[in-house]
Design a protein around this motif. Structure first.
Motif, PDB file in Angstrom:
ATOM      1  N   ALA A  71     -33.815 -34.868 -50.498  1.00  0.00           N
ATOM      2  CA  ALA A  71     -34.082 -36.047 -50.914  1.00  0.00           C
ATOM      3  C   ALA A  71     -33.606 -36.315 -52.594  1.00  0.00           C
ATOM      4  O   ALA A  71     -33.323 -37.263 -52.835  1.00  0.00           O
ATOM      5  N   ALA A  72     -33.796 -35.106 -53.215  1.00  0.00           N
ATOM      6  CA  ALA A  72     -33.365 -35.293 -54.959  1.00  0.00           C
ATOM      7  C   ALA A  72     -32.116 -35.428 -55.048  1.00  0.00           C
ATOM      8  O   ALA A  72     -31.542 -36.284 -56.132  1.00  0.00           O
ATOM      9  N   ALA A  73     -31.146 -35.112 -54.182  1.00  0.00           N
ATOM     10  CA  ALA A  73     -29.772 -35.193 -54.174  1.00  0.00           C
ATOM     11  C   ALA A  73     -29.565 -36.589 -53.969  1.00  0.00           C
ATOM     12  O   ALA A  73     -28.369 -37.255 -54.330  1.00  0.00           O
ATOM     13  N   THR A  74     -30.459 -37.346 -53.489  1.00  0.00           N
ATOM     14  CA  THR A  74     -29.821 -38.913 -53.110  1.00  0.00           C
ATOM     15  C   THR A  74     -30.154 -39.713 -54.157  1.00  0.00           C
ATOM     16  O   THR A  74     -29.905 -41.093 -54.204  1.00  0.00           O
ATOM     17  N   VAL A  75     -30.795 -39.279 -55.382  1.00  0.00           N
ATOM     18  CA  VAL A  75     -31.361 -40.141 -56.407  1.00  0.00           C
ATOM     19  C   VAL A  75     -29.937 -40.435 -57.335  1.00  0.00           C
ATOM     20  O   VAL A  75     -29.293 -39.491 -57.872  1.00  0.00           O
ATOM     21  N   PRO A  76     -29.485 -41.786 -57.393  1.00  0.00           N
ATOM     22  CA  PRO A  76     -28.449 -42.047 -58.352  1.00  0.00           C
ATOM     23  C   PRO A  76     -28.541 -41.683 -59.876  1.00  0.00           C
ATOM     24  O   PRO A  76     -29.337 -41.878 -60.231  1.00  0.00           O
ATOM     25  N   GLY A  77     -27.506 -40.846 -60.329  1.00  0.00           N
ATOM     26  CA  GLY A  77     -27.413 -40.503 -61.594  1.00  0.00           C
ATOM     27  C   GLY A  77     -28.613 -39.637 -62.134  1.00  0.00           C
ATOM     28  O   GLY A  77     -28.654 -39.359 -63.057  1.00  0.00           O
ATOM     29  N   GLY A  78     -29.070 -38.986 -61.299  1.00  0.00           N
ATOM     30  CA  GLY A  78     -30.217 -37.755 -61.570  1.00  0.00           C
ATOM     31  C   GLY A  78     -29.836 -36.632 -61.527  1.00  0.00           C
ATOM     32  O   GLY A  78     -28.720 -36.082 -60.896  1.00  0.00           O
ATOM     33  N   THR A  79     -30.208 -35.788 -62.622  1.00  0.00           N
ATOM     34  CA  THR A  79     -30.054 -34.304 -62.562  1.00  0.00           C
ATOM     35  C   THR A  79     -31.051 -33.401 -61.970  1.00  0.00           C
ATOM     36  O   THR A  79     -32.287 -33.757 -62.126  1.00  0.00           O
ATOM     37  N   VAL A  80     -30.685 -32.762 -61.074  1.00  0.00           N
ATOM     38  CA  VAL A  80     -31.651 -32.163 -59.793  1.00  0.00           C
ATOM     39  C   VAL A  80     -31.707 -30.622 -60.508  1.00  0.00           C
ATOM     40  O   VAL A  80     -30.823 -29.850 -60.949  1.00  0.00           O
ATOM     41  N   GLU A  81     -33.055 -30.293 -60.522  1.00  0.00           N
ATOM     42  CA  GLU A  81     -33.418 -28.775 -60.685  1.00  0.00           C
ATOM     43  C   GLU A  81     -34.382 -28.322 -59.562  1.00  0.00           C
ATOM     44  O   GLU A  81     -35.434 -29.107 -59.248  1.00  0.00           O
ATOM     45  N   LEU A  82     -33.811 -27.379 -59.045  1.00  0.00           N
ATOM     46  CA  LEU A  82     -34.675 -26.650 -57.779  1.00  0.00           C
ATOM     47  C   LEU A  82     -35.457 -25.677 -58.187  1.00  0.00           C
ATOM     48  O   LEU A  82     -35.048 -24.722 -58.955  1.00  0.00           O
ATOM     49  N   ARG A  83     -36.736 -25.611 -57.643  1.00  0.00           N
ATOM     50  CA  ARG A  83     -37.429 -24.405 -58.097  1.00  0.00           C
ATOM     51  C   ARG A  83     -36.847 -22.973 -57.339  1.00  0.00           C
ATOM     52  O   ARG A  83     -37.184 -22.016 -57.975  1.00  0.00           O
ATOM     53  N   ALA A  84     -36.354 -23.295 -56.338  1.00  0.00           N
ATOM     54  CA  ALA A  84     -35.708 -22.039 -55.500  1.00  0.00           C
ATOM     55  C   ALA A  84     -34.679 -21.460 -56.238  1.00  0.00           C
ATOM     56  O   ALA A  84     -34.401 -20.056 -56.689  1.00  0.00           O
ATOM     57  N   ASP A  85     -33.922 -22.271 -57.178  1.00  0.00           N
ATOM     58  CA  ASP A  85     -32.955 -21.881 -58.104  1.00  0.00           C
ATOM     59  C   ASP A  85     -33.453 -21.214 -59.302  1.00  0.00           C
ATOM     60  O   ASP A  85     -32.987 -20.165 -59.851  1.00  0.00           O
ATOM     61  N   ARG A  86     -34.491 -21.700 -59.707  1.00  0.00           N
ATOM     62  CA  ARG A  86     -35.020 -21.183 -60.883  1.00  0.00           C
ATOM     63  C   ARG A  86     -35.767 -19.859 -60.571  1.00  0.00           C
ATOM     64  O   ARG A  86     -35.495 -18.905 -61.276  1.00  0.00           O
ATOM     65  N   LEU A  87     -36.498 -19.692 -59.384  1.00  0.00           N
ATOM     66  CA  LEU A  87     -37.089 -18.327 -58.907  1.00  0.00           C
ATOM     67  C   LEU A  87     -35.879 -17.283 -58.971  1.00  0.00           C
ATOM     68  O   LEU A  87     -35.949 -16.145 -59.446  1.00  0.00           O
ATOM     69  N   ALA A  88     -34.676 -17.763 -58.197  1.00  0.00           N
ATOM     70  CA  ALA A  88     -33.629 -16.610 -57.898  1.00  0.00           C
ATOM     71  C   ALA A  88     -32.874 -16.428 -59.470  1.00  0.00           C
ATOM     72  O   ALA A  88     -32.513 -15.221 -59.401  1.00  0.00           O
ATOM     73  N   ALA A  89     -32.928 -17.316 -60.379  1.00  0.00           N
ATOM     74  CA  ALA A  89     -32.468 -16.881 -61.625  1.00  0.00           C
ATOM     75  C   ALA A  89     -33.166 -16.104 -62.223  1.00  0.00           C
ATOM     76  O   ALA A  89     -32.685 -15.132 -63.071  1.00  0.00           O
ATOM     77  N   VAL A  90     -34.652 -16.116 -62.236  1.00  0.00           N
ATOM     78  CA  VAL A  90     -35.526 -15.104 -62.970  1.00  0.00           C
ATOM     79  C   VAL A  90     -35.443 -13.730 -62.028  1.00  0.00           C
ATOM     80  O   VAL A  90     -35.266 -12.603 -62.702  1.00  0.00           O
ATOM     81  N   ALA A  91     -35.363 -13.593 -60.740  1.00  0.00           N
ATOM     82  CA  ALA A  91     -35.769 -12.459 -59.882  1.00  0.00           C
ATOM     83  C   ALA A  91     -34.516 -11.915 -60.015  1.00  0.00           C
ATOM     84  O   ALA A  91     -34.366 -10.654 -59.796  1.00  0.00           O
ATOM     85  N   ASP A  92     -33.249 -12.517 -59.886  1.00  0.00           N
ATOM     86  CA  ASP A  92     -31.952 -11.833 -60.120  1.00  0.00           C
ATOM     87  C   ASP A  92     -31.299 -11.447 -61.407  1.00  0.00           C
ATOM     88  O   ASP A  92     -30.397 -10.798 -61.388  1.00  0.00           O
ATOM     89  N   ALA A  93     -32.209 -11.891 -62.564  1.00  0.00           N
ATOM     90  CA  ALA A  93     -31.871 -11.086 -63.938  1.00  0.00           C
ATOM     91  C   ALA A  93     -31.665  -9.604 -63.810  1.00  0.00           C
ATOM     92  O   ALA A  93     -32.267  -8.912 -62.961  1.00  0.00           O
ATOM     93  N   PRO A  94     -30.847  -8.987 -64.796  1.00  0.00           N
ATOM     94  CA  PRO A  94     -30.640  -7.614 -64.697  1.00  0.00           C
ATOM     95  C   PRO A  94     -31.883  -6.735 -64.688  1.00  0.00           C
ATOM     96  O   PRO A  94     -32.086  -6.052 -63.915  1.00  0.00           O
ATOM     97  N   LEU A  95     -32.635  -6.976 -65.741  1.00  0.00           N
ATOM     98  CA  LEU A  95     -33.831  -6.269 -65.746  1.00  0.00           C
ATOM     99  C   LEU A  95     -35.085  -6.396 -64.526  1.00  0.00           C
ATOM    100  O   LEU A  95     -35.445  -5.422 -64.077  1.00  0.00           O
ATOM    101  N   PRO A  96     -35.421  -7.540 -64.198  1.00  0.00           N
ATOM    102  CA  PRO A  96     -36.366  -7.655 -63.175  1.00  0.00           C
ATOM    103  C   PRO A  96     -35.868  -7.152 -61.952  1.00  0.00           C
ATOM    104  O   PRO A  96     -36.567  -6.704 -61.161  1.00  0.00           O
ATOM    105  N   ARG A  97     -34.471  -7.402 -61.698  1.00  0.00           N
ATOM    106  CA  ARG A  97     -34.079  -6.870 -60.228  1.00  0.00           C
ATOM    107  C   ARG A  97     -33.959  -5.256 -60.448  1.00  0.00           C
ATOM    108  O   ARG A  97     -34.178  -4.750 -59.470  1.00  0.00           O
ATOM    109  N   GLY A  98     -33.561  -4.787 -61.363  1.00  0.00           N
ATOM    110  CA  GLY A  98     -33.291  -3.257 -61.466  1.00  0.00           C
ATOM    111  C   GLY A  98     -34.999  -2.702 -61.212  1.00  0.00           C
ATOM    112  O   GLY A  98     -34.946  -1.496 -60.687  1.00  0.00           O
TER     113      GLY A  98
END
Length: 867
Positions: A704-731
């Motif tokens: 649904a967020a992708a259908t908003v015209p001209g909007g910048t979308v930020e997904l919680r799943a992407d934010r979680l993956a970015a933190v969890a997959d960072a070098p130190l937390p993942r290691g």
């Protein structure tokens, strides 16, 4: 010194010897791999943090143009060349550590924002519009293609400036080559801007354009009466002197973007100090007039260093946990070896063998075992290490294990040999015997008290000093577990002895025999099993808490499953934009979020985040998601100036929202976090309450967020993956899983080795009872019921002890630095935690079956003839 029989004794009972060797090798390999893994990811972690900061890691030197002594502004034809020379000169004058951590400088010069006078249709579409004339340059970059017209040239008249516009900017303003824009300086001086041409950037991702985004497209924000637009026009070398004369003083900056590839973990402190030095004393740059230096690179590197310290501390906690468990298992293995050799040791002592001689022989055997195991572990660790091994940190984990491997066998062996030939004399007088027992209890209590006090001191050091508290603080979880395990071992005989009463009243022989055999005053086996289980539970709880903290941080950062940012946000009441009714969308909550707003309170000024949202809708969002609970939302309904604030705001105050002062009265407190003021729409003017963020929840939120015209979308799943997959937390997550697996294996060995200690006695008792008619099935039942209560009486308290220790140390270990939270995460205990008790219980069953099989292989007569 009985060295000649050592080989035969090892071959006679190789199992415990081999187990000890493997345990030493495994613990040594882990002690080598863990610090090497942290060191290997440390550089990546620092670089990733600098890269994630983007332009926030820039070092910006603001160097004004030299003023004319007469006070007049003259046209300096070489202004562009002088600025390029300044950038090159500054690059060579930066302190060495900082120079290696930044990239090619970007030179820029720009005017103040100049209000434009636009035709009515354009003014209505864009709102009040401001223009900034900007000149940029970077060696080898910032190339453009002129699609219409040409590059700016020298102005034809006073008060005139030629400038180029990017295609989106020209389209928004409705102008082309040859058209003029009427601008005015804040001082009221008219500036005639001639559009010389329209361009497109050859590489929109070039650092020049990233740092001046208004050159490539208009920046529009707000809606209705609050609609504002900002644009920029590109100056050439020839046009820069004209802009300086016509549009007043220029701001000249040299931006040094951070070069993540030049950053390392060991050099982060030096770079941070260099940034502090040049900010505090820009005179070291040798530029006149004195420049101003702005940079957050030092703060970012300090934060990265703090994160690394927390990661190293957590890795050291894992090594200490495995080291303590290994030492206890080595003691059990040594006890098993001594139990098998008790008769040999007694005969050697009776035939004149000295205790120092026996100790030396056993020390040699322990040394051979330790050298072989540690050597194999070192080779394995070096092979598995993902990078160079920091031998100082590795030695801190290897030496305690090696010391336990060397000393366990001689200490227990000498004690057994001494006891086999009389041991300590027992006085004949009853009062003397009572006094001796009291002295024994006092000595035992003193040892227990010393262990408890050491653990308390270590935990206090960790909680007061945090991760920089040194070795004592790092060893705090292991010492706390050891102290708790000692206390459990003192209570465990009473728990198992309580079974004897019911067993006496039973009609069968099996409960009575099992209860009598379960009574034991042994300390080593209960301490080992309790400690190993507690350490495994602690490691698991810390890992689960870190993961839960990352999830909570992702909810706090994004606010929902998906967040759409668009200023202005499209009308959500349109039939084709019914996001609340879209498939898979549970909630759609609009809000206005403004970052970096000026806050004024009685305590002083600061920057804050202002959120304007309907209290009822936000309460529904908070109630249906894992977002932290917010008390007092219902009190904002229908009120004008009430607000909820984070604890650091301090009290009532004013926020400067889009240039308008908005007063607020504190009606409640938000959860701790970044400075935030939450206002209801009634508290701000209508044009400032226009939403620019839409929070969506539910499985269909992303679509649904992708259908908003001209909007910048930020997904919680992407934010979680970015933190969890960072070098130190993942290691650390991987290392924690490995350490938990190793500890569970050691727990199984503790059960098996603890059962071996009483195997000879159980076999002799079983042999006698078999002559009296005890069947094989009953013998297995006696063994099972004898071992199981002791394991349960230690493993279950061990699990509870592990949860308690994790609750004590999770905050001081700095888990929030690896989860991205502003506060320490709450302890998370996994629902499947009882599964960790299954391996020790299965080990009991395996021990029972192994003893039953061994009994069938030994003739009954041989068993009865054993001493």
């Amino acid at each position: 010194m009985p060295l000649r029989g050592g080989r035969a004794q090892v071959l006679a009972a190789p199992a415990a010897w081999v187990v000890a060797l493997l345990v030493v090798a495994l613990a040594t390999a882990l002690a080598v791999v863990v610090p090497a893994a942290v060191a290997a990811t440390a550089d990546d972690a620092v670089r990733a943090q600098a890269a994630a900061a983007g332009t926030g890691a820039d070092t910006v030197v603001t160097a004004p143009f030299p003023e004319d002594p007469s006070g007049t502004v003259r046209r300096e034809a070489g202004a562009a060349d002088d600025t390029r020379a300044l950038a090159a000169d500054l690059a060579g004058r930066l302190p060495g550590p900082l120079a290696g951590a930044v990239g090619t400088p970007v030179a820029a010069a720009g005017t103040r924002d100049l209000p434009l006078t636009l035709p009515a249709p354009v003014a209505v579409a864009l709102g009040p519009t401001e223009l900034r004339l900007t000149w940029v340059a970077r060696a080898g970059g910032a190339a453009v293609t002129w699609t219409a017209g040409a590059a700016p040239g020298v102005a034809a008249a006073d008060g005139e400036v030629q400038a180029g516009l990017a295609a989106p900017v020209a389209a928004a303003l409705g102008v082309g080559p040859g058209d003029r824009l009427a601008a005015r300086t804040p001082d009221g001086v008219d500036v005639d801007v001639v559009v010389s041409g329209v361009f497109t950037a050859d590489d929109p991702t070039d650092p020049v354009w990233v740092r001046t985004p208004r050159l490539l497209g208009p920046a529009t924000r707000g809606s209705g009466a609050a609609l504002r637009t900002a644009v920029a026009a590109l100056l050439s070398d020839d046009a820069l002197p004209d802009a300086r004369v016509a549009a007043g003083p220029l701001t000249r900056t040299v931006t040094f973007p951070a070069a993540p590839g030049g950053l390392t973990a060991p050099g982060a402190d030096a770079v941070a100090r260099a940034v502090t030095e040049v900010r505090a004393a820009p005179v070291v740059l040798g530029v006149s007039p004195l420049p101003r230096v702005d940079s957050r690179l030092g703060d970012l590197l300090d934060a990265a260093t703090a994160t690394l310290d927390a990661a190293r501390a957590q890795a050291a906690v894992l090594v200490a946990a495995v080291g303590l468990a290994t030492a206890l298992v080595l003691l059990l293995a040594a006890a098993a070896l001594v139990g098998r050799r008790g008769r040999v040791l007694g005969l050697s002592r009776a035939r004149g063998g000295s205790l120092p001689g026996l100790a030396t022989a056993l020390l040699v055997e322990g040394g051979v075992l330790t050298v072989a195991g540690a050597g194999a572990g070192l080779l394995l660790g070096i092979v598995l290490a993902p990078g160079p091994v920091p031998w100082g940190a590795a030695a801190a984990g290897v030496l305690p294990v090696a010391l336990a491997g060397v000393l366990a066998l001689p200490v227990l062996g000498v004690r057994a040999a001494d006891a086999a030939t009389g041991g300590r004399r027992v006085p004949l007088d009853a009062r003397a015997r009572t006094r001796a027992r009291r002295e024994t209890r006092l000595r035992r209590g003193a040892v227990d008290l010393a262990v408890v006090l050491l653990a308390v001191g270590a935990v206090l050091a960790l909680r007061s000093r945090g991760v920089p508290g040194g070795l004592l603080a790092v060893a705090a979880p292991a010492l706390a577990v050891l102290a708790g395990a000692v206390l459990v071992a003192r209570v465990q005989p009473a728990l198992t002895g309580a079974l004897l009463g019911p067993a006496r009243r039973s009609r069968g022989a099996v409960p009575l025999l099992a209860a009598a055999g379960a009574r034991s005053t042994a300390v080593l086996a209960p301490v080992a099993l309790t400690a190993v289980v507690a350490l495994a539970v602690t490691v698991v709880c810390l890992g689960t808490t870190a993961r839960a903290g990352q999830v909570e941080a992702s909810w706090t950062a994004v606010g929902a499953d998906a967040a759409v940012t668009a200023d202005p946000l499209p009308d959500l009441d349109l039939p084709d934009l019914d996001l609340a009714g879209a498939p898979g969308v549970d909630l759609a909550v609009p809000a206005r979020v403004a970052e970096g707003v000026q806050l004024s309170t009685a305590a002083g000024g600061a920057r804050t985040r202002v959120v304007v949202v309907d209290p009822g809708a936000y309460a529904e969002l908070v109630g249906s998601t894992p977002l932290p609970d917010v008390a007092g939302l219902e009190g904002l309904e229908g009120l004008g100036d009430r607000a909820l604030v984070t604890p650091d705001v301090g009290g009532d105050g004013t926020v400067l929202l889009d240039g308008q002062a908005v007063r607020f009265t504190v009606a409640g407190t938000l959860p701790p976090g970044p400075t935030t003021v939450l206002l209801p729409p009634a508290a701000v003017p209508a044009d400032l309450a226009a939403p620019d963020v839409l929070w969506l929840t539910g499985p269909g939120a992303a679509a649904a967020a992708a259908t908003v015209p001209g909007g910048t979308v930020e997904l919680r799943a992407d934010r979680l993956a970015a933190v969890a997959d960072a070098p130190l937390p993942r290691g650390l997550a991987v290392l924690g899983a490995v350490a938990a697996g190793v500890l569970l294996d050691l727990g199984v060995l503790a059960v098996v080795l603890g059962g071996v200690a009483g195997a000879r006695r159980r076999r002799a008792t079983s042999g006698v009872l078999r002559t009296l008619g005890l069947g094989e099935r009953q013998a297995r039942a006696v063994t099972l019921l004898e071992l199981l209560p002791g394991v349960l009486a230690t493993a279950v308290p061990g699990a509870l002890l592990g949860v308690a220790v994790a609750a004590l140390v999770s905050g001081p270990l700095g888990l929030r630095l690896l989860t991205g939270q502003a506060t320490d995460p709450a302890l998370a205990v996994p629902w499947w935690l009882p599964v960790l008790l299954v391996p020790p219980l299965l080990a009991v069953g395996v021990t029972v079956l192994a003893e039953a099989r061994a009994r069938r292989r030994v003739p009954l007569g041989t068993v009865l003839r054993e001493p």
